[in-house]
Enzyme design. Sequence first.
Site, mmCIF file in Angstrom:
data_model
loop_
_atom_site.group_PDB
_atom_site.id
_atom_site.type_symbol
_atom_site.label_atom_id
_atom_site.label_comp_id
_atom_site.label_asym_id
_atom_site.label_seq_id
_atom_site.Cartn_x
_atom_site.Cartn_y
_atom_site.Cartn_z
ATOM 1 C CG ASN A 97 -6.485 71.445 -24.208
ATOM 2 O OD1 ASN A 97 -6.767 70.340 -24.650
ATOM 3 N ND2 ASN A 97 -6.651 72.543 -24.905
ATOM 4 C CG ASP A 133 -11.361 67.336 -19.200
ATOM 5 O OD1 ASP A 133 -11.604 67.039 -18.007
ATOM 6 O OD2 ASP A 133 -10.916 68.457 -19.527
ATOM 7 N N GLY A 135 -13.882 71.736 -19.177
ATOM 8 C CA GLY A 135 -14.130 70.366 -19.568
ATOM 9 C C GLY A 135 -14.870 70.316 -20.896
#
Length: 393
Positions: free
Chosen positions: A218, A273, A309
């Site tokens: 990512n 995250d 996130g």
Amino acid sequence: MTTADRDRTALAGARLVLPGGIAEDHRLTVDGDRIAALGGDPEPGDLDLTGHTVVPGFVDLHVHGGGGASYASGIAEEALLAARTHLEHGTTTTMASTVTGEIDDIARQAAVLSELAEDGVLAGIHFEGPFISHNRCGAHRPDLLRDPDPALVRKLVDAARGHARMVTLAPELPGGLDSVRMLADLGVIAAVGHTDSDYATTLEAIDAGATVATHLFNAMPGIAHRAPGPIVALLEDERVTVELINDGVHLHPSVLDLAHRTAGASRVALITDAMGAAGMGDGLYPLGPLQVRVDNGVARLVEGGAIAGSTLTLDVAFKRSVTVNGLTLGQAVESLSATPARLLGLSDSVGSLETGKLADLVVVDSATFDLVAVMRRGRWVVGADRFSTVKPA
């Protein structure tokens, strides 16, 4: 006196996931805040954990908030709420991750978070941004990004008063490699992430001392057949621990499987995250200076729609790892507990079920792998009332 108030607690009849393998129908004794013994026959008064599995408390390297609260708020009460939210989902050791903002604002946040680290609430501070690529900034405000000038990086590290544990940066930016070297010299983890780096530059960063890949795959270039990019460099080097977000949104299960097969559980750290919506419902939430909308559990920026996130908690990541990805219990525990604990230099006290270590425990249902109870440092956080006691013969 309730079970939760006792200084000594024994759990009997459980499956224990130990460093050397699985122990069925086993006994674990807690004395004070430590694991005092493993094994022995059940005794009257023990908690009966038949049908349950006990694993070490989870360790999250990368989390921005939860329970409607954000570590980037700079407010101690919010940070406590975020930590408590994830603790109730099994994260007994947690970092606090910041997000891109003005340097002085992040420094003030670090001062607040460092006090909570001194109190043992947090394991340290992770600075994610502002030293990242405009091209891969994700849910970070582009106008606040900065090149990783070592002097600016050092300013944030110093603001954490000895509790800076990790800094994510893009090594291809001016000052990037010098900052990696400086962080390594300071004993702070340099993480490669939100980067447009190529394969060769990523290798340079690793040689300079970078040891973590921030949420691998990512916010970085994908793998191309003539341009392997940072992913291949980070996956193939045994010095690097790779973060993975196993929420079913950030990564296809096959991609996570590929990373596990390539790096092995000893080099994979499963992270959340998570932002403030973790443990909450859909709605609007802040992420640093940005607004995030959560819809069906997926967090995206209000402006632009980039994934912002996650709303993940590590008990869900644990269950997915076993039920979706087919990891063994030992592999899942290694990636959720042992590997991140070792990376943080905490493996002498957390990360595995061993005599003398802190009694940080997660109890899950042996059939469904759903979370049932959490203990931190010998005290039940949730679930103490869910177990009966062993009766006299």
